[in-house]
Design an enzyme around this catalytic site. Structure first.
Site, short mmCIF file in Angstrom:
data_model
loop_
_atom_site.label_atom_id
_atom_site.label_comp_id
_atom_site.label_asym_id
_atom_site.label_seq_id
_atom_site.Cartn_x
_atom_site.Cartn_y
_atom_site.Cartn_z
N GLU A 1 -5.62 -8.40 -0.94
CA GLU A 1 -6.31 -8.16 0.34
C GLU A 1 -7.76 -7.82 0.05
OE1 GLU A 1 -4.75 -5.39 3.25
OE2 GLU A 1 -2.69 -5.86 2.63
N GLU B 1 0.83 -1.22 0.00
CA GLU B 1 0.00 0.00 0.00
C GLU B 1 0.86 1.26 0.00
OE1 GLU B 1 -2.90 -0.45 3.18
OE2 GLU B 1 -4.20 -1.56 1.84
C1 BG6 Z 1 -4.52 -2.76 4.77
C2 BG6 Z 1 -3.18 -3.21 5.28
O1 BG6 Z 1 -4.52 -1.38 4.85
O2 BG6 Z 1 -5.66 -3.06 5.45
C3 BG6 Z 1 -3.23 -4.29 6.35
O3 BG6 Z 1 -2.33 -3.63 4.24
C4 BG6 Z 1 -4.43 -4.04 7.25
O4 BG6 Z 1 -2.01 -4.31 7.01
C5 BG6 Z 1 -5.70 -4.11 6.41
O5 BG6 Z 1 -4.52 -4.90 8.32
C6 BG6 Z 1 -6.98 -3.98 7.19
O6 BG6 Z 1 -6.92 -2.89 8.05
P1 BG6 Z 1 -7.29 -3.03 9.58
O7 BG6 Z 1 -7.01 -1.74 10.17
O8 BG6 Z 1 -8.72 -3.39 9.61
O9 BG6 Z 1 -6.41 -4.11 10.10
#
Ligand code: BG6
Length: 479
Positions: free
Chosen positions: A377, A176
């Site tokens: 993700e 990211e």
């Molecule tokens: C992304 C990141 O921004 O979102 C992860 O690459 C992160 O590291 C994921 O965990 C979800 O965000 P959060 O704050 O819900 O864990």
């Protein structure tokens, strides 16, 4: 009937700092997240100068994957994962970041982990930097504010490329990388780049300076990686949150377009190997002085990525009238003109649930870049309710994921997007990045640990575990 092309990779995604724990084991140095305390929805995580003994740092133990990886990999294999995305904690390999020799114990850990994965037919997919810069580099050099950090990163990349050249094929440089466009929230520049903005500095200039250095570091790493193993596939990785106009008012449409450049700037350079004109105009217009040196254009051109990985969780919406109507305190997704989308519901953490947005994102990115994409993700962060008999019926998670897979399938089979695979976020519960909480859970495997660090760390399967196994087994046709 298979819904996805042959060879489509189904997996799961993690980051070292969010699940490994073992923050000071076997020679690992502290990283930038090791000085971040826990926050909550609406309560920011504190970044402390050093590790303070009276504060709780949730990433120090995380969910102890470091000492448990063999059992966890068994569960991942049982779930049917074909690949596992994780990162190599930079400060396990170079504890301070500027050493001339790497820490052998750190390298050995990833050798053992990758062997374990491969033995279970799970391909490692590796991010070089997922918010794990050695703290020393951040404090002593100002992280990527300094050009010297480019050399430290490239050395780290070269070390792990050489070491794992026969075990890992798919790599990503920076997780990211475009998060820091939201420099109003200090955690993004800190975790992305090891940077804090000092009094008197122009935050935007600082952000673009760090960004330039990271783009160089990424390009140099890509070129080095290809020399070490021409078979490597090295991608960029961005957060993609599509921005919709609130209405058909032309000003709304144009505003959304302009804000989308916040998303596109980094991948534009990764993929095209040069700065987009809209950014050069911005530098000129705002008198931003970014240290782009002679020869940097060639470095960028020689290090373009093979594919683009991206995270997709939500969309956001902007309204050009928000500030004009003096409603300037409405902030959604870090955008000053952000508003709630009336057609979309949100999670308990205010993240808009928008499966069609994933198809839209895939199309926008593919139209723009024409290179393979990888959804690395996606997921639903929610509170789990453990029943008296220990079971967890996480139907909302199943609903979220299946709706997103359905839209992804349309992007592939109807729209013709080239997609490498899908690795939903945190298939086993881990520490949340933005809040440091445990209760914001993404997993299909529950971990008995709470926000304060209590619990047995016991792993147990949620309803989504079997559901995802059958999604993988049927190559996406049983949702
Ligand atoms: C992304 C990141 O921004 O979102 C992860 O690459 C992160 O590291 C994921 O965990 C979800 O965000 P959060 O704050 O819900 O864990």
């Amino acid at each position: 009937m298979s819904k996805f092309p042959e060879g489509f990779k189904w997996g799961g995604a993690f980051a070292a700092h969010q699940f490994e724990g073992g923050w000071d084991q076997d020679g690992k140095g502290p990283s930038v997240v090791d000085v971040m305390t826990a926050g909550a929805h609406g309560v920011p995580r504190e970044i402390t100068e050093t590790v303070e003994s009276d504060k709780f740092y949730p990433n120090h133990e995380a969910v102890d994957f470091y000492n448990n990886y063999k059992n966890d990999v068994k569960l991942f294999a049982e779930m049917g994962l074909q690949c596992l995305r994780t990162s190599i904690a930079w400060s396990r390999i170079f504890p301070k970041g500027n050493e001339s020799e790497p820490n052998e114990a750190g390298l050995q850990f990833y050798d053992d982990l990758f062997d374990e994965l491969i033995e279970h037919d799970i391909d490692p997919v590796i991010t070089l930097s997922h918010f794990e810069m050695p703290l020393y580099i951040a404090r002593e050099y100002g992280g990527f504010k300094s050009r010297e950090t480019v050399d430290f990163f490239v050395k780290f990349a070269e070390t792990v490329f050489e070491r794992y050249k026969d075990k890992v094929k798919y790599w990503m440089t920076f997780n990211e990388i475009n998060n820091k466009m939201d420099y109003s929230n200090p955690i993004f520049l800190w975790t992305n780049s090891g940077v804090s903005v000092e009094a008197g500095e122009n935050p935007k200039e600082v952000m673009y300076t760090a960004g330039h250095h990271e783009l160089l570091a990424s390009a140099l790493a890509v070129a080095k990686g290809k020399e070490i193993n021409p078979e490597f596939q090295i991608g960029g990785m961005v957060s993609h949150v599509p921005i919709y106009p609130r209405s058909s008012r032309p000003d709304d449409v144009m505003l959304a377009e302009e804000y989308m450049r916040h998303r596109y700037f980094f991948p534009d350079v990764h993929v095209r190997g040069e700065y987009p004109k809209y950014t050069l105009k911005e530098f000129e217009r705002e008198g931003l002085n970014i240290p782009i040196l002679e020869g940097d254009d060639e470095i960028l051109r020689n290090g373009i990525v093979d594919y683009l990985g991206f995270s997709y969780y939500m969309s956001t919406t902007v309204d050009s009238q928000v500030i004009a109507d003096n409603k300037g305190d409405i902030v959604n997704g870090g955008l000053p003109h952000g508003v709630d989308n009336p057609f979309i519901k949100s999670s308990d953490w205010g993240w808009a649930i928008d499966p069609v947005g994933l198809r839209y994102a895939l199309n926008r990115l593919y139209d723009r870049y024409q290179i393979p994409l990888f959804v690395v993700e996606n997921g639903f962060g929610a509170v789990d309710h453990v029943q008296a008999d220990g079971t967890i019926q996480d139907d909302a998670r199943i609903e979220y994921l299946s709706a997103h897979i359905e839209e992804m399938e349309k992007a592939v089979n109807y729209d013709g997007v080239e997609l490498i695979g899908y690795t939903p976020w945190g298939v086993m519960d881990i520490v949340s990045f933005t809040t440091g909480e445990m209760k914001k859970r993404y997993g299909m495997i529950h971990v008995d640990r709470d926000n304060e660090g209590n619990g047995t760390m016991k792993r147990s399967k949620k309803a989504s575990f079997d559901w995802y196994r059958s999604v993988i087994e049927s190559n996406g046709s049983e949702l």
